[in-house]
Motif scaffolding. Structure first.
Motif, PDB file in Angstrom:
ATOM      1  N   HIS A  46       0.795  -1.216   0.000  1.00 19.88           N
ATOM      2  CA  HIS A  46       0.000   0.000   0.000  1.00 19.88           C
ATOM      3  C   HIS A  46       0.835   1.277   0.000  1.00 19.88           C
ATOM      4  O   HIS A  46       0.320   2.351   0.328  1.00 19.88           O
ATOM      5  CB  HIS A  46      -0.914   0.006   1.237  1.00 19.88           C
ATOM      6  N   TYR A  47       2.095   1.174  -0.394  1.00 17.65           N
ATOM      7  CA  TYR A  47       2.952   2.363  -0.343  1.00 17.65           C
ATOM      8  C   TYR A  47       4.022   2.251  -1.427  1.00 17.65           C
ATOM      9  O   TYR A  47       4.511   1.140  -1.711  1.00 17.65           O
ATOM     10  CB  TYR A  47       3.607   2.466   1.033  1.00 17.65           C
ATOM     11  N   PRO A  48       4.426   3.376  -2.027  1.00 15.24           N
ATOM     12  CA  PRO A  48       5.470   3.321  -3.063  1.00 15.24           C
ATOM     13  C   PRO A  48       6.790   2.755  -2.543  1.00 15.24           C
ATOM     14  O   PRO A  48       7.132   2.909  -1.363  1.00 15.24           O
ATOM     15  CB  PRO A  48       5.632   4.791  -3.479  1.00 15.24           C
ATOM     16  N   PHE A  49       7.539   2.131  -3.435  1.00 16.76           N
ATOM     17  CA  PHE A  49       8.874   1.622  -3.128  1.00 16.76           C
ATOM     18  C   PHE A  49       9.871   2.755  -3.389  1.00 16.76           C
ATOM     19  O   PHE A  49      10.061   3.179  -4.525  1.00 16.76           O
ATOM     20  CB  PHE A  49       9.213   0.419  -4.002  1.00 16.76           C
ATOM     21  N   SER A  50      10.510   3.251  -2.324  1.00 18.04           N
ATOM     22  CA  SER A  50      11.482   4.333  -2.459  1.00 18.04           C
ATOM     23  C   SER A  50      12.817   3.767  -2.916  1.00 18.04           C
ATOM     24  O   SER A  50      13.269   2.732  -2.408  1.00 18.04           O
ATOM     25  CB  SER A  50      11.641   5.059  -1.120  1.00 18.04           C
TER      26      SER A  50
END
Length: 472
Positions: A358-362
């Protein structure tokens, strides 16, 4: 009771707050038959800080002093000093700053270098440590004493030691002229690494389900007189990043998790549209390179892969994310063959539906560095750090842990991926030994000043294979 920022580590211990080196040595003598660990700011998600015997709070060791050295001033910093204080003192007293910064400024110096804290486009903070002063045990007499390292493998070990080389008291760090950073956010379909030539501080984010990149294109800019309009624009962008990016976007992530997995996917697919793009801001480095990373409780695993393996790694991450989310993607033939050859494909397919990411891959770039076991040590090419976040509560992370465990194992097998010492760490000593060619030299140094394993704990024993003293 001690707890870390992520809420995933809790422990009890006897706590001391020494105010002098003499007090530290007295504590080491008194508790030489127990485990002793220094307490940082608690921003590590791994169990690196957990200790059930004796914990040292070094917040009284917070001095900041500029020291001339070969024409380039260095900064001597107490181990318990937080990064924000270091920056404030440097900027007030000189036109100097630190060579690199991680995402947050609340970490203590000792915690930051002991885990290899890094930014994007340069080496980690550990690489810029020029000298350390620490308390450990004399190899000849066994008495607690002060050690100072300025060269050789002893310094390279102490630059990133996970607390195993002794209790850090102070460090000397290189400084650079204070600078500003120009940043432009772009939305792109593919990853272009060629931009690092002109924008060396760039970092990316791969957005799941949209499978697009948000590019934070960054380049250092020399200090100069700022036009009033530029100052106002920089201030407005700070407000925008705090209220919208650090707060509102993350509230949206938390709301999606409270509703439904379909909402989570829809929000991620549309998230690239939510950021202000193609507008360049110029601001002080610390305001561009750091985040309000601590506003919402979360947990993170960070993988480090060689530049030559980055494209394949991102392909693996996309495929694994889709499978774990319950989708049925068709793996490219070459990828499926590689996963089968390393014995990890079947386990992935059995994990279908366990976790909706549920979150972008930095994605951040780390240059090779001079330490024994920092994540960039002994590297022959730049590494790329890929962060895997979760904003689920501490008791709702089972699927996330399964996702991380599979990714860590698969990418270790495929390209020798390393993990951040201070973040979720599902690998063990055998994998670590394969990834770090100077590990034995590091362990020898630790044993010489701590033959009884006083400075280790269960975590360092599990990941380094360095025996820790049994609880006293």
């Amino acid at each position: 009771m001690h707890s870390n920022f992520g809420g995933n580590q809790r422990w009890r211990s006897r706590r001391y707050r020494p105010r002098s080196e003499e007090e530290v040595l007295a504590i080491l003598e008194k508790h030489r038959h127990e485990q002793i660990r220094a307490l940082g700011s608690g921003h590590s998600w791994s169990a690196i800080g957990v200790c059930s015997d004796v914990t040292l709070d070094l917040s009284a060791f917070d001095s900041v002093q500029l020291v001339p050295q070969a024409g380039e001033p260095v900064v001597r910093v107490g181990a318990g000093c937080r990064l924000q204080r270091v920056l404030d003192r440097l900027h007030a007293a000189s036109g100097r700053t630190l060579p690199t910064l991680g995402a947050i400024k609340r970490q203590t110096i000792a915690g930051a270098i002991s885990t290899g804290t890094h930014g994007s486009g340069r080496q980690s903070l550990s690489h810029f440590v020029l000298a350390v002063r620490l308390a450990a045990y004399d190899p000849a007499s066994g008495a607690a004493r002060i050690f100072e390292y300025r060269e050789g493998d002893a310094l390279r070990a102490a630059r990133c030691a996970l607390g195993c080389a002794g209790i850090l008291l102070s460090v000397e760090l290189a400084t650079v002229p204070k600078y500003r950073v120009a940043e432009t956010v772009r939305r792109e379909a593919s990853l272009d690494l060629g931009r690092y030539a002109e924008h060396p501080l760039t970092q990316f984010a791969l957005v799941p389900y949209a499978w697009e990149y948000l590019v934070f294109e960054r380049a250092p800019v020399a200090l100069r007189a700022e036009p009033p309009g530029e100052r106002l624009k920089a201030w407005l962008m700070r407000v925008y990043n705090t209220l919208w990016v650090d707060v509102a976007v993350h509230l949206g992530v938390k709301l999606g998790l409270a509703l439904d997995d379909r909402v989570v996917k829809a929000m991620q697919r549309n998230s690239p549209r939510l950021l202000l793009k193609n507008v360049t801001r110029v601001d002080d480095a610390e305001h561009v390179l750091t985040l309000g990373h601590y506003y919402f409780r979360h947990e993170e695993m960070e993988l480090f892969v060689p530049e030559s393996a980055l494209a394949g790694t991102l392909q693996v991450i996309r495929y694994a994310t889709q499978v774990f989310a319950g989708e049925a993607p068709e793996a490219p033939a070459e990828l499926a063959a590689a996963l089968d050859a390393h014995g990890v494909h079947a386990a992935l397919l059995r994990s279908r539906g366990l976790h909706v990411h549920h979150y972008p891959f930095s994605i951040r770039r780390l240059l090779p560095e001079d330490a024994l076991i920092s994540m960039g040590s002994s590297a022959s090419e730049p590494l790329y750090a890929i962060s895997v976040f979760t904003y689920r509560g501490p008791h709702r992370r089972q699927g996330y842990y399964a996702f991380c465990a599979w990714l860590a194992r698969a990418l270790h097998e495929l390209c020798g991926a390393r993990l951040h010492w201070g973040k979720h760490f599902p690998l063990g000593a055998p994998e670590v030994a394969q990834a770090y060619p100077r590990l034995d030299a590091f362990k020898d140094l630790c044993r010489s000043v701590d033959p009884s394993g006083v400075f280790g704990n269960r975590y360092t024993e599990e990941v380094l294979g360095l025996p820790a003293r049994a609880r006293g």
